[in-house]
Scaffold this active site. Structure first.
Site: not given
Length: 523
Positions: A355, A416
């Site tokens: 990420d 997420d």
């Protein structure tokens, strides 16, 4: 059958590789009126990059500019400027054939106050390397060809424009909605995984049943090596998507439709099986099938098809995308099993690095100075299609004038939700096996705290954030502290075993622990 049974690994990895969403263009109002007739006016939506230029927040503070139509010229050379000049005017040009920054430099040299690009796409061009446009101070904005045509037909050729960007309230209620959706999804997904674990433990009555169940579950188990390979595939897929976006985005849309409709069916069918009514069945291919499940499958397919057809409808398509997205996340959290805390640490740690790399590091690698993740979120090459891998919540139009623009949205990537959700699901299964609830509750609270930290940083930094940067440390540190304080870290790290228990007698598990790794070796 879960989602992983139905999708090949590369397809699943492709969907996983883009599970982060970031915000894109800035919208503003173009107030156009006929010179000398204040009652004849109309508002249009325009798009600009607020990193280049700041606009006033109200119509009263906006500067009046005379609009000059230069769509008949390319404005790629100084000779394209008309004899009357363009000083202190807002000029309208078509996209191409030269770069829009070249048009901006020529307009700026001619003294223009603003450059409006009439284009079929409403996407603002990406900012490129800052050194490329640092000397360009003229306002650059994009309006649609349709709006410019309507402007000429409605107001004529003698037009004055004002440009401004209404400010939004400091408190963004959409973050509260996203917070509730995210926490609800990980909590329910983890709890559902625990229920399945409990049912499996109750149903095992002899060694033969245990072996049959273990072979079935191993198909969904991610070993540490599998986790590493999976993350590598995700990295490859996101790079391929960056270079071949205009084709692969439709592959992503197709995968999302198939996976989300199946997930919605799995979620709703679990409820139907527990309902006392609707038990009518028909005989098909030698099997009794509930009529309600046939209608349910049609409903789930219809929802996905309707979303696919109207996916670019800003007013209501987000509702279907969120329903399908929540079902997709729930099904994946319930289906995928990380066998121990070691696998959780490897997966969450690698995806955190993934990420951060694709958000913060890739701007130093790409030619245009933009991160790969931001480019994919906005659509590379000004592509209007967006990746359907986010929860979207639009802002209510607190200002009626903003209704001329597409509805601004807040987004949260599926990753997420899913990535920390897999850890919470493992914590719940471990709780079921050890007769407690402390790991599940603490990990869920830690996830909620991580989301709050993410939102605080988002509001302070005024830019999109990689949520895993805050969610992963919060959840991993919290459950680690709980395991250490309960003196169960070794058992929690390696994973607890399934045991044949009468009335959930967990003392057997304490006396004769068998790790998940040992189960795999025994098979």
């Amino acid at each position: 059958m879960g989602l992983l049974h139905s999708l090949h690994a590369p397809a699943a990895a492709l969907l996983w590789s883009c599970l982060l969403g970031l915000a894109a263009a800035q919208e503003a109002i173009l107030h156009a009126s006929t010179n000398g007739v204040s009652s004849l006016s109309k508002d249009y939506c325009m798009y600009y990059n607020n990193n280049w230029t700041r606009l006033p927040s109200s119509l009263e503070n906006a500067t009046s500019l005379s609009l000059m139509n230069l769509t008949g010229t390319a404005l790629c050379h100084l000779s394209d400027i008309p004899p009357d000049g363009i000083r202190n005017k807002a000029v309208v040009v078509h996209w191409g054939p030269c770069h829009f920054l070249e048009k901006a430099r020529i307009a700026q040299e001619g003294g223009a106050a603003a450059l409006l690009i009439a284009n079929n796409s409403v996407l603002i061009p990406s900012s490129r390397n800052k050194s490329t446009f640092q000397n360009v101070t003229v306002l650059i904005a994009v309006i649609t060809q349709k709006d410019f045509k309507d402007m000429k037909e409605t107001l004529g050729d003698d037009i004055t424009v004002k440009m401004y960007s209404p400010s939004w309230p400091n408190f963004d209620y959409t973050l509260v909605v996203i917070f509730v959706i995210a926490v609800f999804t990980v909590a329910l997904g983890g709890y559902w995984s625990g229920l399945i674990e409990l049912e499996n433990m109750k149903s095992v009555e002899d060694a033969e049943d245990r072996e049959t169940r273990k072979k079935k579950d191993d198909y969904l188990t991610f070993s540490p090596l599998t986790v590493v390979v999976f993350v590598v595939i995700c990295c490859i897929m996101i790079v391929l998507l960056y270079f071949f976006y205009r084709w692969l985005v439709y592959v992503m849309i197709a995968i999302f439709c198939i996976a989300s409709s199946m997930s919605l069916y799995n979620c709703l069918s679990a409820l139907i099986h527990r309902m006392p009514c609707g038990q009518c069945t028909i005989l098909c291919c030698g099997k009794n099938i509930k009529v309600s499940l046939i209608f349910l499958s049609g409903l789930c397919i219809s929802v996905a098809v309707v979303w696919a057809v109207f996916r670019n409808e800003d007013r209501w398509a987000w509702i279907l995308q969120d329903i399908l997205g929540i079902a997709f996340c729930l099904n994946l959290i319930k289906t995928m099993k990380l066998p121990n805390f070691m696998s959780c640490v490897i997966l969450l740690g690698l995806l955190l690095i993934y990420d951060v790399f694709f958000v913060f590091i890739t701007p130093f690698i790409t030619k245009n100075g933009e991160s790969i993740m931001v480019e994919l979120a906005a659509g590379p090459f000004e592509n209007a299609e967006k990746l359907p891998v986010v929860i979207r919540v639009p802002k209510l139009m607190g200002y009626s004038v903003m209704s001329v623009c597409s509805v601004p949205v807040s987004v949260l990537g599926f990753g997420d939700i899913i990535v920390p959700g897999l850890l919470i699901a493992y914590c719940r299964r471990f709780d079921v096996q050890t007769g407690s609830s402390i790991y599940y509750i603490s990990s869920t609270i830690a996830y909620a705290v991580g989301m709050i930290i993410t939102f605080v940083v988002l509001m302070v930094m005024k830019t999109g954030q990689p949520a895993l940067l805050y969610l992963v440390p919060c959840t991993l540190i919290t459950v680690s502290v709980v395991a250490w304080s309960r003196k169960e870290m070794k058992k929690f790290w390696k994973g607890s075993s399934y045991q044949v228990m009468d009335h959930l007698d967990y003392s057997t598990n304490e006396e004769n622990p068998v790790t998940t790794d040992e189960q795999i070796v025994q098979q």
